[in-house]
Design an enzyme around this catalytic site. Structure first.
Site, mmCIF file in Angstrom:
data_model
loop_
_atom_site.group_PDB
_atom_site.id
_atom_site.type_symbol
_atom_site.label_atom_id
_atom_site.label_comp_id
_atom_site.label_asym_id
_atom_site.label_seq_id
_atom_site.Cartn_x
_atom_site.Cartn_y
_atom_site.Cartn_z
ATOM 1 N N GLY A 163 6.795 -6.126 -0.609
ATOM 2 C CA GLY A 163 6.142 -6.345 0.664
ATOM 3 C C GLY A 163 6.827 -6.517 2.107
ATOM 4 N N SER A 164 6.234 -6.926 2.945
ATOM 5 C CA SER A 164 7.363 -6.956 4.043
ATOM 6 C C SER A 164 7.925 -8.494 4.086
ATOM 7 C CB SER A 164 6.289 -7.420 5.266
ATOM 8 O OG SER A 164 5.507 -8.418 5.105
ATOM 9 N N GLU A 175 10.933 -7.939 -3.364
ATOM 10 C CA GLU A 175 11.440 -6.517 -2.905
ATOM 11 C C GLU A 175 10.897 -6.292 -1.258
ATOM 12 O OE1 GLU A 175 13.392 -4.371 -4.456
ATOM 13 O OE2 GLU A 175 13.398 -5.303 -6.430
ATOM 14 N N LEU A 176 11.867 -6.542 -0.456
ATOM 15 C CA LEU A 176 11.246 -6.743 0.799
ATOM 16 C C LEU A 176 11.496 -5.353 1.791
ATOM 17 C CD1 LEU A 176 11.895 -10.317 1.053
ATOM 18 C CD2 LEU A 176 9.869 -9.534 0.141
ATOM 19 N N ALA A 191 -2.527 -4.218 -2.605
ATOM 20 C CA ALA A 191 -2.892 -4.484 -1.221
ATOM 21 C C ALA A 191 -4.473 -3.971 -0.999
ATOM 22 C CB ALA A 191 -2.118 -3.272 -0.387
ATOM 23 N N TRP A 195 0.909 -1.011 0.127
ATOM 24 C CA TRP A 195 -0.054 -0.040 -0.074
ATOM 25 C C TRP A 195 0.865 1.356 0.178
ATOM 26 C CZ3 TRP A 195 1.559 2.510 4.132
ATOM 27 C CH2 TRP A 195 2.206 2.047 5.212
ATOM 28 N N ASN A 196 2.066 1.387 0.333
ATOM 29 C CA ASN A 196 2.862 2.490 0.333
ATOM 30 C C ASN A 196 3.031 2.941 -0.557
ATOM 31 O OD1 ASN A 196 4.864 0.511 -0.232
ATOM 32 N ND2 ASN A 196 6.297 1.362 1.290
ATOM 33 N N CYS A 234 10.251 1.797 2.250
ATOM 34 C CA CYS A 234 11.272 0.741 2.387
ATOM 35 C C CYS A 234 12.473 1.051 2.637
ATOM 36 C CB CYS A 234 11.190 -0.548 1.488
ATOM 37 S SG CYS A 234 11.225 0.153 0.010
ATOM 38 N N GLU A 277 11.909 -1.799 11.228
ATOM 39 C CA GLU A 277 11.351 -0.888 10.437
ATOM 40 C C GLU A 277 10.427 0.058 11.178
ATOM 41 O OE1 GLU A 277 9.560 -3.141 6.740
ATOM 42 O OE2 GLU A 277 10.500 -1.560 5.785
HETATM 43 P P1 NAP Z 1 2.525 -6.722 3.683
HETATM 44 O O1 NAP Z 1 1.567 -6.851 4.617
HETATM 45 O O2 NAP Z 1 3.785 -7.853 3.103
HETATM 46 O O3 NAP Z 1 1.494 -7.017 2.095
HETATM 47 C C1 NAP Z 1 2.130 -6.525 0.806
HETATM 48 C C2 NAP Z 1 1.051 -7.170 0.005
HETATM 49 O O4 NAP Z 1 1.066 -8.827 0.247
HETATM 50 C C3 NAP Z 1 -0.412 -6.930 -0.139
HETATM 51 O O5 NAP Z 1 -0.808 -6.894 -1.451
HETATM 52 C C4 NAP Z 1 -0.881 -7.941 0.864
HETATM 53 O O6 NAP Z 1 -2.311 -8.098 0.635
HETATM 54 C C5 NAP Z 1 -0.244 -9.145 0.457
HETATM 55 N N1 NAP Z 1 -0.581 -10.440 1.167
HETATM 56 C C6 NAP Z 1 -0.546 -10.153 2.643
HETATM 57 N N2 NAP Z 1 -0.398 -11.675 3.220
HETATM 58 C C7 NAP Z 1 -0.307 -12.201 2.230
HETATM 59 C C8 NAP Z 1 -0.611 -13.817 1.858
HETATM 60 N N3 NAP Z 1 -0.719 -14.680 2.972
HETATM 61 N N4 NAP Z 1 -0.711 -14.503 0.660
HETATM 62 C C9 NAP Z 1 -0.457 -13.386 -0.617
HETATM 63 N N5 NAP Z 1 -0.430 -12.077 -0.535
HETATM 64 C C10 NAP Z 1 -0.313 -11.775 0.875
HETATM 65 O O7 NAP Z 1 3.325 -5.464 3.157
HETATM 66 P P2 NAP Z 1 2.697 -4.048 3.236
HETATM 67 O O8 NAP Z 1 2.316 -3.709 4.786
HETATM 68 O O9 NAP Z 1 1.564 -3.808 2.191
HETATM 69 O O10 NAP Z 1 3.803 -3.117 2.941
HETATM 70 C C11 NAP Z 1 4.698 -2.587 3.871
HETATM 71 C C12 NAP Z 1 5.987 -3.396 3.725
HETATM 72 O O11 NAP Z 1 6.635 -3.468 2.201
HETATM 73 C C13 NAP Z 1 7.382 -2.741 4.315
HETATM 74 O O12 NAP Z 1 7.953 -3.943 5.013
HETATM 75 C C14 NAP Z 1 8.154 -2.460 3.252
HETATM 76 O O13 NAP Z 1 9.649 -2.003 3.532
HETATM 77 C C15 NAP Z 1 7.725 -2.941 1.922
HETATM 78 N N6 NAP Z 1 8.225 -2.442 0.907
HETATM 79 C C16 NAP Z 1 9.147 -3.003 0.099
HETATM 80 C C17 NAP Z 1 9.698 -2.238 -1.328
HETATM 81 C C18 NAP Z 1 10.959 -2.610 -1.816
HETATM 82 O O14 NAP Z 1 11.148 -2.210 -2.874
HETATM 83 N N7 NAP Z 1 12.074 -3.582 -1.203
HETATM 84 C C19 NAP Z 1 8.742 -1.168 -1.502
HETATM 85 C C20 NAP Z 1 7.797 -0.839 -0.831
HETATM 86 C C21 NAP Z 1 7.585 -1.701 0.374
HETATM 87 P P3 NAP Z 1 -3.414 -7.343 1.901
HETATM 88 O O15 NAP Z 1 -3.223 -6.046 1.707
HETATM 89 O O16 NAP Z 1 -4.712 -8.000 1.132
HETATM 90 O O17 NAP Z 1 -3.195 -8.171 3.030
#
Ligand code: NAP
Length: 490
Positions: A236-237, A258-259, A185, A159-160, A292, A391
């Site tokens: 994502g995370s 990309e975590l 997200a 979502w970010n 991130c 984080e």
């Molecule tokens: P998240 O909780 O890991 O969610 C990311 C995506 O994964 C969402 O679409 C979420 O769907 C989905 N998801 C969650 N549980 C899942 C499952 N069991 N099976 C399949 N998909 C699943 O992360 P977030 O809170 O949205 O984003 C923040 C994180 O992203 C931070 O850790 C940040 O550092 C990281 N990030 C990394 C980068 C990079 O380039 N390295 C860039 C941006 C963000 P739902 O929303 O429907 O749960």
């Protein structure tokens, strides 16, 4: 109910159903999308569940052969048209993004343009997927490599950056010939659906571009385990990334991850303190600290600790927080109330162990009526406290005094993450020793931001696998094949 539709110049960009096989699907149930600045409902969106995900994967698989055989020049034209439409509707896309995610409107429009930059780059790169000829050790034989699209790619995004995390991943996949299924997200599906509307207008063939919305626990396993899916691109995370990697392992599917990060922001005693302070404000408070690559641990050489703290205190107190649509606002709300609780807990745990709040340090949820946390500066946190280890994902800068290069490199690397790092110094020797000594995928020297369409974006260690951006993105989404020709010219 927030008045999103009335704010749009083109209200048909507000789509609330999933986009599957070139049509809009309502799904069996709906879920709410809320405005974090005032907690009002923005829209309800289709939950298409596992059945919708299967339908999308099937459609993508059916489109696979035609799309990979489409001339790269034609693919480039369609991807470029998508870019042009995104930029034509930058204002509306910015409004949608600001309302569902909460970053200030100007920053939201900036994200749309940043994300579109990757689409334009990918369109150009579609024409530059090359193989090589190889001198082989067999008499009369010839050898060469070709690069071909991997096949259907599942793209799961956070979502970010509701727009740029989709375009950065999906445009290279599309450009090199992979059909995609996106799962955005739950907090920010509207940006993804608006991008789908523009993709439809750009002319992607039916089934090449799909967006499925709904509960991750039902949609996720289909996207990671279907036989027709060749690759999972996830942003994502780290926790969810590890889970998806485990699911993908069953089918030995390719992953690009990309975590999360825990970026060190290092300020050496020869640095320009004013520029370092400006850089930290820019890097730290973008998206309210919810990125991130956000500076998470600010390491400052002891000799300049007092000067930098003073320069930062002055700036942090001036950062304007408020509604994303209010002119001049630099920091909007956090994504939801739980995020405010989490950041409050990190700050309280640090102060309980002796940290000092120099500015901010409290929730503004009551005062401002949404999930707001004050721009904050703290000093003296213990390096083992939760605010240094995790984080922060909020508008909090935490400063740690450090002695010398050896200690800096050791502390910077004392994390399982390895995404972005920042270094402020004017000493060329320090630049080389520190950039070579720290284990991070991207390092900004006297620069608080590192991403661009031309450059590799990605992390080491638990921050991920693979690179997005530049020429490297095309490699992620293609298979390298080797051909040995013998028996013809002996
Ligand atoms: P998240 O909780 O890991 O969610 C990311 C995506 O994964 C969402 O679409 C979420 O769907 C989905 N998801 C969650 N549980 C899942 C499952 N069991 N099976 C399949 N998909 C699943 O992360 P977030 O809170 O949205 O984003 C923040 C994180 O992203 C931070 O850790 C940040 O550092 C990281 N990030 C990394 C980068 C990079 O380039 N390295 C860039 C941006 C963000 P739902 O929303 O429907 O749960």
């Amino acid at each position: 109910m927030s008045d999103l539709k009335s704010r749009l110049k083109d209200p048909s960009l507000l789509r609330t159903d999933s986009f599957i096989n070139g049509g809009w699907e309502k799904g069996a149930s709906r879920f709410d999308v809320n405005n974090p600045a005032n907690r009002t409902k923005v829209a309800d969106v289709a939950d298409v569940g596992a059945a919708g995900a299967k339908q999308a994967v099937k459609a993508a698989a059916a489109a696979n052969l035609e799309w990979r055989r489409t001339s790269p020049f034609e693919r480039a034209r369609i991807v470029k048209r998508w870019h042009d439409l995104i930029m034509e509707h930058q204002d509306d896309l910015g409004v949608i993004l600001a309302m569902e995610m909460g970053k200030p409107l100007a920053e939201a429009k900036g994200e749309v343009a940043y994300g579109a930059g990757f689409v334009e780059w990918a369109a150009e790169e579609a024409k530059r997927v090359h193989g090589e000829t190889i001198a082989v050790p067999f008499p009369g034989a010839r050898g060469w490599t070709i690069r071909q699209p991997v096949g259907v790619v599942s793209c799961i995004t956070p979502w970010n950056f509701p727009s740029a995390m989709i375009t950065r991943k999906c445009s290279p996949a599309l450009a090199v010939g992979c059909p995609i299924v996106i799962k955005p997200a739950a907090e920010t599906p509207l940006s993804a659906l608006a991008l789908a509307e523009l993709a439809a207008r750009a002319g992607f063939p039916k089934g090449v571009f799909n967006v499925v919305t709904g509960e991750a626990k039902h949609i996720g396993p289909v996207l990671t385990q279907s036989d027709e899916v060749a690759m999972i691109g996830f942003t994502g995370s780290t926790q969810v990334g590890a889970l998806l990697m485990e699911q993908a392992a069953k089918g030995i599917k390719r992953v690009a991850l990309e975590l999360g990060g825990n970026a060190p922001f290092i300020v050496m005693d020869d640095a320009d303190v004013e520029k370092a302070a400006d850089g930290l404000i820019q890097g730290k408070f973008r998206a309210g600290g919810q990125t991130c690559v956000s500076p998470n641990r600010v390491f400052v050489q002891e000799a300049i600790m007092a000067d930098l703290t003073e320069a930062l205190a002055e700036r942090v107190k001036k950062v304007k927080i408020g509604d994303p649509f209010e002119e001049g606002v630099q920091v909007g709300p956090l994504i939801h109330d739980k995020a405010v609780e989490r950041v409050s807990e990190l700050v309280s745990a640090a102060t309980a162990k002796g940290a000092k709040v120099v500015a901010g340090g409290k929730s503004l949820a009551k005062e401002l009526g949404g999930s707001f946390y004050a721009p904050t500066l703290i000093t003296g946190a213990d390096i083992s406290s939760s605010i240094a280890v995790n984080e922060i994902f909020g508008p909090v800068a935490s400063l740690y005094p450090v002695k010398d290069e050896a200690e800096i490199i050791k502390l910077a690397n004392a994390t399982p993450y390895g995404l972005a790092a920042y270094l402020y110094t004017r000493d060329a020797g320090r630049v080389h020793r520190i950039t070579e000594g720290v284990d991070f995928g991207m390092i900004g020297v006297n620069a608080p931001m590192v991403g661009s369409p031309a450059t590799p974006f990605g992390g080491m260690k638990q921050s991920g696998i693979g690179r997005e951006g530049g020429k490297w993105a095309a490699e992620e989404f293609t298979e390298l094949k080797f051909v040995l020709l013998s028996g013809i010219d002996e």
